[in-house]
Design a protein around this motif. Structure first.
Motif, PDB file in Angstrom:
ATOM      1  N   LEU A 349      43.138  14.325 -28.239  1.00 44.41           N
ATOM      2  CA  LEU A 349      43.109  15.123 -27.013  1.00 44.41           C
ATOM      3  C   LEU A 349      44.470  15.090 -26.326  1.00 44.41           C
ATOM      4  N   ALA A 350      45.090  13.917 -26.296  1.00 40.67           N
ATOM      5  CA  ALA A 350      46.402  13.790 -25.660  1.00 40.67           C
ATOM      6  C   ALA A 350      47.452  14.618 -26.384  1.00 40.67           C
ATOM      7  N   VAL A 351      47.420  14.604 -27.712  1.00 41.45           N
ATOM      8  CA  VAL A 351      48.380  15.402 -28.487  1.00 41.45           C
ATOM      9  C   VAL A 351      48.149  16.889 -28.239  1.00 41.45           C
ATOM     10  N   ALA A 352      46.876  17.297 -28.198  1.00 44.36           N
ATOM     11  CA  ALA A 352      46.563  18.703 -27.946  1.00 44.36           C
ATOM     12  C   ALA A 352      47.045  19.138 -26.567  1.00 44.36           C
ATOM     13  N   ILE A 353      46.825  18.302 -25.570  1.00 40.80           N
ATOM     14  CA  ILE A 353      47.296  18.621 -24.219  1.00 40.80           C
ATOM     15  C   ILE A 353      48.814  18.696 -24.195  1.00 40.80           C
ATOM     16  N   GLY A 354      49.461  17.746 -24.877  1.00 42.89           N
ATOM     17  CA  GLY A 354      50.921  17.761 -24.934  1.00 42.89           C
ATOM     18  C   GLY A 354      51.458  19.029 -25.570  1.00 42.89           C
ATOM     19  N   LEU A 355      50.852  19.452 -26.683  1.00 42.34           N
ATOM     20  CA  LEU A 355      51.291  20.684 -27.339  1.00 42.34           C
ATOM     21  C   LEU A 355      51.059  21.900 -26.449  1.00 42.34           C
ATOM     22  N   SER A 356      49.969  21.896 -25.696  1.00 45.58           N
ATOM     23  CA  SER A 356      49.667  23.043 -24.828  1.00 45.58           C
ATOM     24  C   SER A 356      50.707  23.212 -23.728  1.00 45.58           C
ATOM     25  N   ARG A 357      51.368  22.118 -23.359  1.00 44.58           N
ATOM     26  CA  ARG A 357      52.346  22.166 -22.279  1.00 44.58           C
ATOM     27  C   ARG A 357      53.766  22.405 -22.783  1.00 44.58           C
ATOM     28  N   MET A 358      53.908  22.512 -24.094  1.00 44.42           N
ATOM     29  CA  MET A 358      55.206  22.812 -24.696  1.00 44.42           C
ATOM     30  C   MET A 358      55.188  24.283 -25.117  1.00 44.42           C
ATOM     31  N   THR A 359      55.776  25.125 -24.316  1.00 40.56           N
ATOM     32  CA  THR A 359      55.711  26.573 -24.539  1.00 40.56           C
ATOM     33  C   THR A 359      56.077  26.986 -25.960  1.00 40.56           C
ATOM     34  N   PRO A 360      57.118  26.419 -26.576  1.00 41.81           N
ATOM     35  CA  PRO A 360      57.448  26.851 -27.941  1.00 41.81           C
ATOM     36  C   PRO A 360      56.406  26.465 -28.992  1.00 41.81           C
ATOM     37  N   LEU A 361      55.496  25.506 -28.662  1.00 40.43           N
ATOM     38  CA  LEU A 361      54.536  25.034 -29.657  1.00 40.43           C
ATOM     39  C   LEU A 361      53.078  25.264 -29.272  1.00 40.43           C
ATOM     40  N   ALA A 362      52.821  25.745 -28.073  1.00 37.02           N
ATOM     41  CA  ALA A 362      51.433  25.923 -27.634  1.00 37.02           C
ATOM     42  C   ALA A 362      50.655  26.857 -28.549  1.00 37.02           C
ATOM     43  N   TRP A 363      51.337  27.815 -29.157  1.00 31.76           N
ATOM     44  CA  TRP A 363      50.663  28.762 -30.053  1.00 31.76           C
ATOM     45  C   TRP A 363      50.063  28.078 -31.271  1.00 31.76           C
ATOM     46  N   THR A 364      50.559  26.915 -31.642  1.00 30.06           N
ATOM     47  CA  THR A 364      50.054  26.232 -32.834  1.00 30.06           C
ATOM     48  C   THR A 364      48.619  25.766 -32.664  1.00 30.06           C
ATOM     49  N   ILE A 365      48.147  25.659 -31.416  1.00 28.50           N
ATOM     50  CA  ILE A 365      46.755  25.299 -31.173  1.00 28.50           C
ATOM     51  C   ILE A 365      46.038  26.413 -30.412  1.00 28.50           C
ATOM     52  N   GLY A 366      46.566  27.629 -30.507  1.00 27.84           N
ATOM     53  CA  GLY A 366      45.899  28.791 -29.933  1.00 27.84           C
ATOM     54  C   GLY A 366      45.986  28.908 -28.431  1.00 27.84           C
ATOM     55  N   LEU A 367      46.980  28.284 -27.811  1.00 32.69           N
ATOM     56  CA  LEU A 367      47.061  28.297 -26.354  1.00 32.69           C
ATOM     57  C   LEU A 367      48.348  28.916 -25.821  1.00 32.69           C
ATOM     58  N   GLY A 368      48.953  29.758 -26.586  1.00 31.98           N
ATOM     59  CA  GLY A 368      50.174  30.406 -26.119  1.00 31.98           C
ATOM     60  C   GLY A 368      50.598  31.506 -27.065  1.00 31.98           C
ATOM     61  N   PRO A 369      51.544  32.333 -26.652  1.00 30.17           N
ATOM     62  CA  PRO A 369      52.029  33.415 -27.513  1.00 30.17           C
ATOM     63  C   PRO A 369      52.746  32.855 -28.730  1.00 30.17           C
ATOM     64  N   ASN A 370      52.571  33.548 -29.855  1.00 31.47           N
ATOM     65  CA  ASN A 370      53.248  33.083 -31.063  1.00 31.47           C
ATOM     66  C   ASN A 370      54.726  33.476 -31.014  1.00 31.47           C
ATOM     67  N   PRO A 371      55.535  32.992 -31.966  1.00 31.08           N
ATOM     68  CA  PRO A 371      56.983  33.262 -31.911  1.00 31.08           C
ATOM     69  C   PRO A 371      57.334  34.742 -31.833  1.00 31.08           C
ATOM     70  N   TRP A 372      56.573  35.605 -32.510  1.00 34.50           N
ATOM     71  CA  TRP A 372      56.870  37.035 -32.470  1.00 34.50           C
ATOM     72  C   TRP A 372      56.655  37.602 -31.072  1.00 34.50           C
ATOM     73  N   GLU A 373      55.564  37.172 -30.442  1.00 35.75           N
ATOM     74  CA  GLU A 373      55.277  37.640 -29.090  1.00 35.75           C
ATOM     75  C   GLU A 373      56.317  37.124 -28.101  1.00 35.75           C
ATOM     76  N   MET A 374      56.749  35.896 -28.268  1.00 32.61           N
ATOM     77  CA  MET A 374      57.780  35.340 -27.384  1.00 32.61           C
ATOM     78  C   MET A 374      59.088  36.087 -27.562  1.00 32.61           C
ATOM     79  N   ARG A 375      59.402  36.455 -28.805  1.00 35.31           N
ATOM     80  CA  ARG A 375      60.631  37.196 -29.068  1.00 35.31           C
ATOM     81  C   ARG A 375      60.575  38.586 -28.417  1.00 35.31           C
ATOM     82  N   LYS A 376      59.420  39.240 -28.506  1.00 36.12           N
ATOM     83  CA  LYS A 376      59.260  40.545 -27.871  1.00 36.12           C
ATOM     84  C   LYS A 376      59.402  40.436 -26.356  1.00 36.12           C
ATOM     85  N   ALA A 377      58.813  39.396 -25.783  1.00 29.93           N
ATOM     86  CA  ALA A 377      58.879  39.198 -24.335  1.00 29.93           C
ATOM     87  C   ALA A 377      60.314  38.957 -23.905  1.00 29.93           C
TER      88      ALA A 377
END
Length: 383
Positions: A349-377
């Motif tokens: 749970l701690a690792v998942a929360i940590g990843l969710s708060r790291m914008t470049p990696l949140a997408w790896t657990i389904g909680l943020g835009p993926n690299p393509w979406e970030m590049r478009k933004a």
């Protein structure tokens, strides 16, 4: 009941948390090689096998159930075209899958080095056949099968939608998993190439698991139409009864593990008990929709996908630490299992929360835009 009066989906989030709990417990309840402690005495195996049986009240099949329930909700609300719906699911599932496939393909070397089988893993990494298995079957780690299998199930969502209109079709899950069981037994009896068999078994599993989609879409249809409070209580009681009955059906399987230290083969009613359990447990939570659920379930459910993805790495680190320090020599099987679970659940749970708060990696657990979406933004901001 109108839609405005329908209770919130907190019961659904509680179900998701329960599923994550069960999966971590299942993978915590074995020895270092994934077996049921064959070198231990029967008395020493009792608690680990019992905990495994408790964990399987909610395993990976439960993740299929609530993922397909969400799919039913999405397609009912937006009615997307088939191509757009599948493209969206590919983006949500397969992009993180590629990341974790590569990650676990190499991360396994940490445990392999500690337990002296690193050359075997290095040999796999140098074979095209192995990478095809990683990318198609999810064989880079024991839990990665979930993502490509779930995507395969989504391909059949037009068939599953029929059960939303005719909920009686949800009962066909008994037929689909029965056919799957019978056909898999036939395939295992054939003298064919083991690699080919792996792919055929996975194809059969997807066809069989479509039954979970039928059940999930049927339950969604009933829930969406509105289930009165009194009838919900009846559903909950029925769910408890059949979940208990399914557990009783699985006891012969666990008895084999208790007596021999090896996992047996689910072939008869123990097979049906195991594979129908997710439907019954899901019914328990649907039947509890009017209970007073805490909002904490909403917060925890956000990270369940992440917990599912990262818990094997946490378990591997625990195993390496226990093995390298020699602690396993003074630990009974039950202390290894309990200690592993007590470490793996909160740390995952701690690792998942940590990843969710790291914008470049949140997408790896389904909680943020993926690299393509970030590049478009980023390009949009510059423009």
């Amino acid at each position: 009941m109108n839609r405005a009066a329908k209770p919130r989906l907190v019961w659904f989030d509680a179900n998701r948390v329960f599923a994550a709990f069960g999966v971590v417990l299942i993978h915590s309840s074995t020895d270092f090689g994934g077996q049921s402690f064959p070198d231990a005495t029967q008395g020493e195996r009792l608690i680990p096998v019992f905990l495994r049986s408790i964990g399987e009240f909610s395993g990976s099949e439960m993740f299929f159930m609530f993922s397909l329930f969400l799919m039913a909700m999405r397609v009912d609300k937006k009615m997307p075209t088939y191509g757009s719906a599948i493209a969206l699911q590919a983006q949500r599932l397969l992009v993180p899958f590629l990341f974790w496939t590569v990650f676990y393909a190499f991360f396994r070397l940490i445990k392999a080095d500690a337990f002296n089988y690193a050359p075997y893993i290095w040999g796999q990494l140098g074979q095209v056949q192995s990478w095809l298995g990683y990318l198609i079957l999810g064989k880079s780690q024991y839990h990665m099968h979930f993502l490509p299998t779930l995507f395969g199930l989504f391909l059949f969502y037009p068939v599953m939608r029929t059960a939303t209109r005719y909920p009686i079709l949800g009962l066909t899950v008994v037929i689909t998993i029965g056919v799957m069981n019978n056909a898999q037994g036939f395939l295992w009896g054939l003298d064919i190439d083991p690699v080919l068999r792996d792919y055929l078994i996975r194809a059969l599993k997807i066809f069989g698991y479509v039954g979970y989609g039928m059940a999930a879409f049927a339950i969604y249809g009933l829930w969406n139409d509105g289930i009165p409070r009194g009838e919900s209580r009846l559903i909950r009681r029925c769910g408890f009864y059949f979940a208990a009955l399914a557990y009783v059906a699985t006891l012969p399987f666990y008895n084999v593990a208790f007596e021999t230290g090896g996992w047996g083969v689910r072939a008869g009613w123990d097979f049906y008990g195991h594979f129908l359990m997710p439907v019954f447990v899901f019914g328990i939570f649907v039947g509890g929709q009017y209970l007073h659920w805490s909002d904490h379930w909403l917060k925890l459910a956000r990270y369940t996908f992440g917990v599912y993805l990262v818990h094997p790495l946490v378990i591997d680190l625990f195993d390496v630490a226990v093995f390298k320090t020699g602690l396993f020599q003074v630990m009974d099987p039950w202390t290894i299992v309990v200690g592993r679970f007590a470490f793996a659940l909160p740390m995952s749970l701690a690792v998942a929360i940590g990843l969710s708060r790291m914008t470049p990696l949140a997408w790896t657990i389904g909680l943020g835009p993926n690299p393509w979406e970030m590049r478009k933004a980023a390009k949009a901001v510059k423009a």
